[in-house]
Enzyme design. Structure first.
Site, mmCIF file in Angstrom:
data_model
loop_
_atom_site.group_PDB
_atom_site.id
_atom_site.type_symbol
_atom_site.label_atom_id
_atom_site.label_comp_id
_atom_site.label_asym_id
_atom_site.label_seq_id
_atom_site.Cartn_x
_atom_site.Cartn_y
_atom_site.Cartn_z
ATOM 1 N N ARG A 1 -12.516 -17.957 -15.670
ATOM 2 C CA ARG A 1 -11.344 -18.131 -16.542
ATOM 3 C C ARG A 1 -11.667 -17.238 -18.044
ATOM 4 N NH1 ARG A 1 -10.781 -22.614 -19.500
ATOM 5 N NH2 ARG A 1 -11.131 -23.959 -17.792
ATOM 6 N N TYR B 1 13.106 -6.200 -23.448
ATOM 7 C CA TYR B 1 12.872 -7.035 -22.154
ATOM 8 C C TYR B 1 13.475 -8.348 -22.284
ATOM 9 C CZ TYR B 1 11.059 -8.989 -17.839
ATOM 10 O OH TYR B 1 10.808 -9.667 -16.715
ATOM 11 N N ASP C 1 4.941 -2.640 -26.930
ATOM 12 C CA ASP C 1 5.090 -2.605 -25.229
ATOM 13 C C ASP C 1 5.063 -1.263 -24.822
ATOM 14 O OD1 ASP C 1 6.034 -3.028 -22.850
ATOM 15 O OD2 ASP C 1 6.903 -5.188 -23.275
ATOM 16 N N LYS D 1 4.222 -3.374 -13.420
ATOM 17 C CA LYS D 1 5.072 -2.170 -13.229
ATOM 18 C C LYS D 1 4.387 -0.742 -12.757
ATOM 19 C CE LYS D 1 7.832 -5.673 -14.616
ATOM 20 N NZ LYS D 1 8.275 -5.599 -15.903
HETATM 21 C C1 LIG Z 1 8.503 -6.478 -16.751
HETATM 22 C C2 LIG Z 1 8.379 -6.461 -18.176
HETATM 23 C C3 LIG Z 1 7.717 -7.396 -18.920
HETATM 24 C C4 LIG Z 1 7.113 -8.771 -18.405
HETATM 25 O O1 LIG Z 1 6.168 -8.422 -17.338
HETATM 26 P P1 LIG Z 1 6.071 -9.575 -16.061
HETATM 27 O O2 LIG Z 1 4.812 -8.743 -15.416
HETATM 28 O O3 LIG Z 1 7.214 -9.559 -15.179
HETATM 29 O O4 LIG Z 1 5.597 -11.116 -16.617
HETATM 30 C C5 LIG Z 1 7.440 -7.206 -20.289
HETATM 31 N N1 LIG Z 1 7.871 -6.104 -20.801
HETATM 32 C C6 LIG Z 1 8.470 -5.253 -20.124
HETATM 33 C C7 LIG Z 1 9.051 -3.889 -20.901
HETATM 34 C C8 LIG Z 1 8.623 -5.405 -18.853
HETATM 35 O O5 LIG Z 1 9.523 -4.322 -18.074
#
Ligand SMILES: *Cc1c(COP(=O)(O)O)cnc(C)c1O
Length: 376
Positions: free
Chosen positions: A46, A98, A168, A193
């Site tokens: 962890r 998001y 982000d 992603k």
């Molecule tokens: C998908 C996404 C998130 C969240 O991520 P998860 O892996 O689905 O929890 C945050 N920011 C953006 C821009 C995203 O596309």
């Protein structure tokens, strides 16, 4: 060293003595101590796991940061990030976020006392700053409207007001956009992603330059426990090996599709920052080395949108993005369903809007698929 080479080789392999070319999966929850009061550097997974550390160091190297902490999903990373702030403290976020991030802020973080306001322009960001403001949180290009924020300009505002600047970078990845070089303090990824890239793993990353912030984030991560497993760390490491070539190809196909969409009578509007018609084309050219593989577009009405979603064959109607399989989503019902209707419409997210994540299929096959779906 070029970023595509770092993608393939990752950071230096510190934890292997066999010469294994692929990073071993250290499937161990705990680590034996050589003596009382001694540690190999690893105590319990962890806190730190060698496979996960390899991913973290690779992510830090790709972004030009110093430290990274991996999480079990992008949302786990955002949740940990918000733990840096205390009740009464205020964060200004871009208003086209998001949906899951917006949901976390408005349903969880706000309940715990952290305050948020949303702004879509530099002037509005400056106006929202109060004595309790601690951070600016930006997603660029934004989801799903593909608006681009001038990162350097926001960084100047953040520096002037002593605010943490969080970006982000999920949509463009360090391959096309390097927020640290433009003045960001923390870079966030849903590694689910493009970094993972195969629609097979959830993961999140926070990358920082500052040692103190890194230490705080590591403390939060090991305390709250949203860590990434060594198996999933391995999958993200493997995904990153092909990041450069995937990003190039997905962008090339996206541009072809965006240009094709522009010519279709069924399409009312195309949102892709790589089109000179896009309002943020110039700022994109300045701050990124590519436009990515995400396109949003709107059609005549909700009925037409639904018909397309139900008619595509190669392109899958599914949430998520950035993987080798092309996906189409309906933000109004999926990713952005939790945003109040009036705010959604104000941001242009209506029932005519579709979002396409361009994968690695042949461009002509994707265009043919859209063409047959438009003519149903
Ligand atoms: C998908 C996404 C998130 C969240 O991520 P998860 O892996 O689905 O929890 C945050 N920011 C953006 C821009 C995203 O596309």
């Amino acid at each position: 060293m070029d970023i595509s080479t770092i993608c393939v080789h990752g950071c230096e392999k510190k934890f292997d003595t066999t010469g294994a070319v692929a990073v071993p999966i250290f499937a161990s929850a705990t680590f034996a101590h050589p003596g009382v009061g001694q540690s190999t550097g690893f105590d319990y997974s962890r806190s730190l796991n060698p496979t996960t550390v390899h991913l973290e160091d690779t992510a830090a190297a790709l972004e030009g940061g110093r430290h990274a902490v991996a999480f079990s999903s992008g949302m786990a990373a955002v949740s940990a990030l918000i733990e840096l702030f205390s009740p009464g403290e205020h964060i200004i976020a871009s208003d086209d976020l998001y949906g899951g991030t917006f949901r976390l802020f408005s349903h969880i973080s706000q309940k715990n006392g952290v305050k948020f306001s949303y702004a879509d322009t530099l002037e509005k960001i400056e106006k929202e700053i109060t004595s309790s403001t601690k951070a600016i949180f930006v997603e660029t290009p934004s989801n799903p409207m593909m608006r681009v924020t001038d990162i350097s300009a926001v960084a100047k505002i953040a520096q002037k007001n002593n605010l943490l600047f969080i970006v982000d970078n999920t949509f463009l990845t360090p391959y096309f956009q390097q927020p640290f070089s433009l003045g960001a303090d923390i870079v966030l990824h849903s590694a689910t992603k493009y970094l993972g890239g195969h629609n097979d793993t959830l993961a999140g990353l926070l990358i920082v330059k500052n040692d103190d912030i890194a230490e705080k984030l590591r403390f939060i991560a090991k305390t709250t426990g949203g860590c990434l497993s060594p198996f999933d760390s391995f999958l993200i490491i493997r995904g990153i090996k092909t990041l450069a070539i995937r990003m190039e190809r997905q962008q090339e196909t996206a541009l072809k599709i965006a240009r094709w969409l522009l010519q279709q009578s069924a399409v009312k509007k195309v949102y892709y920052p790589g089109l000179p018609e896009h309002p943020d084309y110039e700022v994109s050219l300045r701050q990124t080395s590519g436009f990515g593989g995400m396109i949003s577009f709107s059609v005549a009405n909700g009925q037409a949108a639904v018909k397309i979603l139900e008619s595509v064959k190669i392109i899958k109607y599914a949430e998520s993005l950035g993987g080798v399989e092309s996906l189409i989503t309906y933000p109004v019902l999926q990713t952005h369903a939790d945003i109040p209707e009036s705010e959604r419409i104000a941001r242009g997210i209506d029932d005519c809007l579709l979002r396409l994540s361009v994968g690695l299929e042949a461009p002509d096959d994707l265009i043919a698929d859209l063409k047959q779906a438009f003519s149903q």
